[in-house]
Design a protein around this motif. Structure first.
Motif, mmCIF file in Angstrom:
data_model
loop_
_atom_site.group_PDB
_atom_site.id
_atom_site.type_symbol
_atom_site.label_atom_id
_atom_site.label_comp_id
_atom_site.label_asym_id
_atom_site.label_seq_id
_atom_site.Cartn_x
_atom_site.Cartn_y
_atom_site.Cartn_z
ATOM 1 N N TYR A 1 -18.105 33.467 -9.866
ATOM 2 C CA TYR A 1 -16.854 33.200 -9.993
ATOM 3 C C TYR A 1 -15.673 32.952 -8.875
ATOM 4 O O TYR A 1 -15.444 31.530 -8.474
ATOM 5 C CB TYR A 1 -16.146 34.055 -11.120
ATOM 6 C CG TYR A 1 -14.556 33.564 -11.343
ATOM 7 C CD1 TYR A 1 -14.200 32.464 -12.186
ATOM 8 C CD2 TYR A 1 -13.659 34.421 -10.916
ATOM 9 C CE1 TYR A 1 -13.181 32.092 -12.660
ATOM 10 C CE2 TYR A 1 -12.318 33.925 -11.230
ATOM 11 C CZ TYR A 1 -12.125 32.878 -12.145
ATOM 12 O OH TYR A 1 -10.592 32.607 -12.256
ATOM 13 N N GLN B 1 -14.322 29.342 -6.716
ATOM 14 C CA GLN B 1 -13.087 29.066 -7.099
ATOM 15 C C GLN B 1 -12.561 27.571 -6.289
ATOM 16 O O GLN B 1 -11.846 26.887 -6.801
ATOM 17 C CB GLN B 1 -12.012 29.891 -6.493
ATOM 18 C CG GLN B 1 -11.953 31.190 -7.497
ATOM 19 C CD GLN B 1 -11.387 30.608 -8.683
ATOM 20 O OE1 GLN B 1 -10.296 30.140 -8.945
ATOM 21 N NE2 GLN B 1 -12.189 30.719 -9.911
ATOM 22 N N LYS C 1 -13.899 24.606 -8.062
ATOM 23 C CA LYS C 1 -13.411 24.187 -9.679
ATOM 24 C C LYS C 1 -11.729 23.732 -9.316
ATOM 25 O O LYS C 1 -11.466 23.203 -10.365
ATOM 26 C CB LYS C 1 -13.421 25.593 -10.327
ATOM 27 C CG LYS C 1 -15.104 25.787 -10.772
ATOM 28 C CD LYS C 1 -15.128 27.060 -11.483
ATOM 29 C CE LYS C 1 -16.572 27.335 -11.839
ATOM 30 N NZ LYS C 1 -16.609 28.704 -12.577
#
Length: 134
Positions: A117, A121, A124
């Motif tokens: 994740y 970052q 996204k």
């Protein structure tokens, strides 16, 4: 102990780009080494906040870890990049970082998911930002 830590710039100013981003990452890694913990993953989001995956021994409190990272990096960045002071209108009591932060403890089973994740970052958030402009 593993922690996912997020904090942003004061006023959400987009000042964490290019050379400043590189210097910040270098500084944070140095601070972590100096204080006895490690930063496993790190990424800047939208040039105004940072995500970290930190691994630290239980004897170190997460409050102190965040205090060291934010306090020392702000002082060093404002010294190294005086132009940052223009983004913060007060002539005294300038703060690069917002006073708040987010932290969650991460179990070993979730560590890989959080690391992915954090690594994703930048991509996204840029994709989301471009979608919002359309």
């Amino acid at each position: 102990m593993n922690y996912h830590i997020i904090w942003g710039t004061k006023y959400r100013n987009k000042v964490l780009s290019d050379d400043i981003e590189d210097s910040l990452k270098r500084m944070l890694l140095h601070i972590a080494e100096e204080y006895g913990f490690s930063i496993v993953h790190m990424e800047i989001g939208l040039d105004n906040h940072i995500h970290l995956l930190v691994s630290a021994p239980p004897k170190l409190s997460v409050t102190n870890i965040v205090r060291w990272l934010k306090g020392i990096s702000a002082r060093l960045l404002l010294q190294e990049y005086p132009e940052l002071k223009k983004a913060y209108w007060k002539t005294s009591d300038r703060h690069l970082w917002s006073s708040s932060y987010f932290v969650e403890s991460i179990g070993t089973t979730n560590q890989d998911a959080i690391a992915k994740y954090i690594d994703d970052q930048r991509r996204k958030e840029i994709d989301f930002d471009e979608t919002q402009r359309r």
